[in-house]
Write a protein that holds these residues in place. Sequence first.
Motif, PDB file in Angstrom:
ATOM      1  N   SER A  94      24.292  50.682  43.163  1.00 39.77           N
ATOM      2  CA  SER A  94      24.781  51.109  41.860  1.00 39.77           C
ATOM      3  C   SER A  94      25.839  50.166  41.306  1.00 39.77           C
ATOM      4  N   PHE A  95      26.343  49.255  42.154  1.00 38.97           N
ATOM      5  CA  PHE A  95      27.377  48.327  41.683  1.00 38.97           C
ATOM      6  C   PHE A  95      26.730  47.162  40.954  1.00 38.97           C
ATOM      7  N   VAL A  96      26.848  47.168  39.625  1.00 42.27           N
ATOM      8  CA  VAL A  96      26.329  46.079  38.798  1.00 42.27           C
ATOM      9  C   VAL A  96      27.512  45.446  38.087  1.00 42.27           C
ATOM     10  N   PRO A  97      27.812  44.158  38.352  1.00 38.72           N
ATOM     11  CA  PRO A  97      28.955  43.537  37.681  1.00 38.72           C
ATOM     12  C   PRO A  97      28.835  43.682  36.170  1.00 38.72           C
ATOM     13  N   SER A  98      29.864  44.183  35.548  1.00 40.23           N
ATOM     14  CA  SER A  98      29.837  44.404  34.104  1.00 40.23           C
ATOM     15  C   SER A  98      31.090  43.836  33.473  1.00 40.23           C
ATOM     16  N   LEU A  99      30.907  43.076  32.390  1.00 43.17           N
ATOM     17  CA  LEU A  99      32.049  42.501  31.705  1.00 43.17           C
ATOM     18  C   LEU A  99      32.751  43.525  30.826  1.00 43.17           C
ATOM     19  N   SER A 100      32.234  44.756  30.786  1.00 42.64           N
ATOM     20  CA  SER A 100      32.880  45.784  29.987  1.00 42.64           C
ATOM     21  C   SER A 100      33.945  46.523  30.797  1.00 42.64           C
ATOM     22  N   ALA A 101      34.025  46.250  32.102  1.00 44.88           N
ATOM     23  CA  ALA A 101      35.012  46.903  32.945  1.00 44.88           C
ATOM     24  C   ALA A 101      36.404  46.416  32.578  1.00 44.88           C
ATOM     25  N   PRO A 102      37.463  47.253  32.779  1.00 47.51           N
ATOM     26  CA  PRO A 102      38.817  46.826  32.440  1.00 47.51           C
ATOM     27  C   PRO A 102      39.224  45.636  33.291  1.00 47.51           C
ATOM     28  N   PRO A 103      40.049  44.744  32.754  1.00 44.63           N
ATOM     29  CA  PRO A 103      40.438  43.559  33.509  1.00 44.63           C
ATOM     30  C   PRO A 103      41.262  43.926  34.730  1.00 44.63           C
ATOM     31  N   VAL A 104      41.048  43.213  35.814  1.00 40.60           N
ATOM     32  CA  VAL A 104      41.800  43.450  37.036  1.00 40.60           C
ATOM     33  C   VAL A 104      43.173  42.805  36.893  1.00 40.60           C
ATOM     34  N   LEU A 105      44.226  43.563  37.174  1.00 34.43           N
ATOM     35  CA  LEU A 105      45.575  43.045  37.031  1.00 34.43           C
ATOM     36  C   LEU A 105      46.008  42.427  38.359  1.00 34.43           C
ATOM     37  N   PHE A 106      46.007  41.134  38.440  1.00 30.62           N
ATOM     38  CA  PHE A 106      46.504  40.448  39.622  1.00 30.62           C
ATOM     39  C   PHE A 106      47.058  39.105  39.182  1.00 30.62           C
ATOM     40  N   LYS A 107      47.947  38.574  39.990  1.00 28.50           N
ATOM     41  CA  LYS A 107      48.551  37.283  39.677  1.00 28.50           C
ATOM     42  C   LYS A 107      47.956  36.238  40.592  1.00 28.50           C
ATOM     43  N   GLY A 108      47.543  35.142  40.017  1.00 29.10           N
ATOM     44  CA  GLY A 108      46.928  34.075  40.789  1.00 29.10           C
ATOM     45  C   GLY A 108      45.996  33.283  39.905  1.00 29.10           C
ATOM     46  N   GLN A 109      45.182  32.433  40.539  1.00 28.73           N
ATOM     47  CA  GLN A 109      44.246  31.586  39.802  1.00 28.73           C
ATOM     48  C   GLN A 109      42.818  32.022  40.077  1.00 28.73           C
ATOM     49  N   SER A 110      42.142  32.550  39.063  1.00 32.50           N
ATOM     50  CA  SER A 110      40.731  32.907  39.214  1.00 32.50           C
ATOM     51  C   SER A 110      39.892  31.633  39.253  1.00 32.50           C
ATOM     52  N   LEU A 111      38.808  31.684  40.011  1.00 29.82           N
ATOM     53  CA  LEU A 111      37.856  30.576  40.087  1.00 29.82           C
ATOM     54  C   LEU A 111      36.515  30.976  39.485  1.00 29.82           C
ATOM     55  N   ASN A 112      36.461  32.134  38.834  1.00 30.07           N
ATOM     56  CA  ASN A 112      35.221  32.635  38.245  1.00 30.07           C
ATOM     57  C   ASN A 112      34.999  32.011  36.872  1.00 30.07           C
ATOM     58  N   MET A 113      33.777  31.639  36.549  1.00 34.88           N
ATOM     59  CA  MET A 113      33.484  31.024  35.256  1.00 34.88           C
ATOM     60  C   MET A 113      32.374  31.771  34.533  1.00 34.88           C
ATOM     61  N   ASN A 114      32.594  31.999  33.228  1.00 32.46           N
ATOM     62  CA  ASN A 114      31.611  32.624  32.352  1.00 32.46           C
ATOM     63  C   ASN A 114      31.719  31.935  30.993  1.00 32.46           C
ATOM     64  N   HIS A 115      31.426  32.634  29.918  1.00 27.07           N
ATOM     65  CA  HIS A 115      31.503  32.092  28.559  1.00 27.07           C
ATOM     66  C   HIS A 115      30.614  30.857  28.385  1.00 27.07           C
ATOM     67  N   GLY A 116      29.417  30.921  28.949  1.00 27.59           N
ATOM     68  CA  GLY A 116      28.447  29.863  28.701  1.00 27.59           C
ATOM     69  C   GLY A 116      27.621  30.204  27.476  1.00 27.59           C
ATOM     70  N   ASN A 117      26.609  29.427  27.234  1.00 24.82           N
ATOM     71  CA  ASN A 117      25.686  29.714  26.136  1.00 24.82           C
ATOM     72  C   ASN A 117      24.489  30.468  26.697  1.00 24.82           C
ATOM     73  N   SER A 118      24.211  31.626  26.130  1.00 23.45           N
ATOM     74  CA  SER A 118      23.075  32.408  26.601  1.00 23.45           C
ATOM     75  C   SER A 118      22.352  32.991  25.407  1.00 23.45           C
TER      76      SER A 118
END
Length: 221
Positions: free
Chosen positions: A189-213
């Motif tokens: 049932s866990f489907v990654p969704s960009l509509s979920a509230p942002p996770v509050l943490f301090k650090g450097q994310s390495l995740n990339m999105n915002h491509g052309n689709s």
Amino acid sequence: MKNARKATTLLLGSMLLILGACHEKPKKDEEPHEEPQERVKPPKQIISLEESKKLYDNYSKNRVELIKSYEREENNDEKFEAARYASWDYKTIKQYIAFIEQEAKDAKVDISTIRFYFANYPDKEKLPDGQKVVHPRQNSIFILPTIKIDDLDYGFYIGEDGEAKLIKDAVNVKGMGGISKNDEKSYASFVPSLSAPPVLFKGQSLNMNHGNSGPPPNNDF
């Protein structure tokens, strides 16, 4: 008389040396010798065009129609076109690879895999980070690197202390390796969704999105 002859001989000799020097061809700068680079072998995961076409058609048959049907029923949208690809320009991909390698090296860890997560854009004008949603409700992907711990791959980010931290600990989601039968339902049932509230943490994310689709281009398959 002898002195005059000596002077004449020296003068003639000097003139001949000067003339000879003038006729000498200038030496060409030696071109740097480059060792021939070894040809890169294709990865064993390369697939044929025939197989690519078959996979594309399978998705058209088994997924696209279901997505369109869902959008018609849930959002009364007869014109909805399902996304079929996501892309980033080549320079951005190279920059991303260089960036995560740099961060992993600083954190003294080795990247084990690059993971591509399926995602879905919200039916809103903007994302939690303020960027515009170009294609509301369309599917997308985001990318993240993983590190291996106890023979399992885990997505990671860089904490404030410069150490590699596991994403699952920051977002309170279990690692996707070694799923038990009791957890199968929750993982399914866990489907990654960009509509979920942002996770509050301090650090450097390495995740990339915002491509052309978008919907299928008319110049590939």
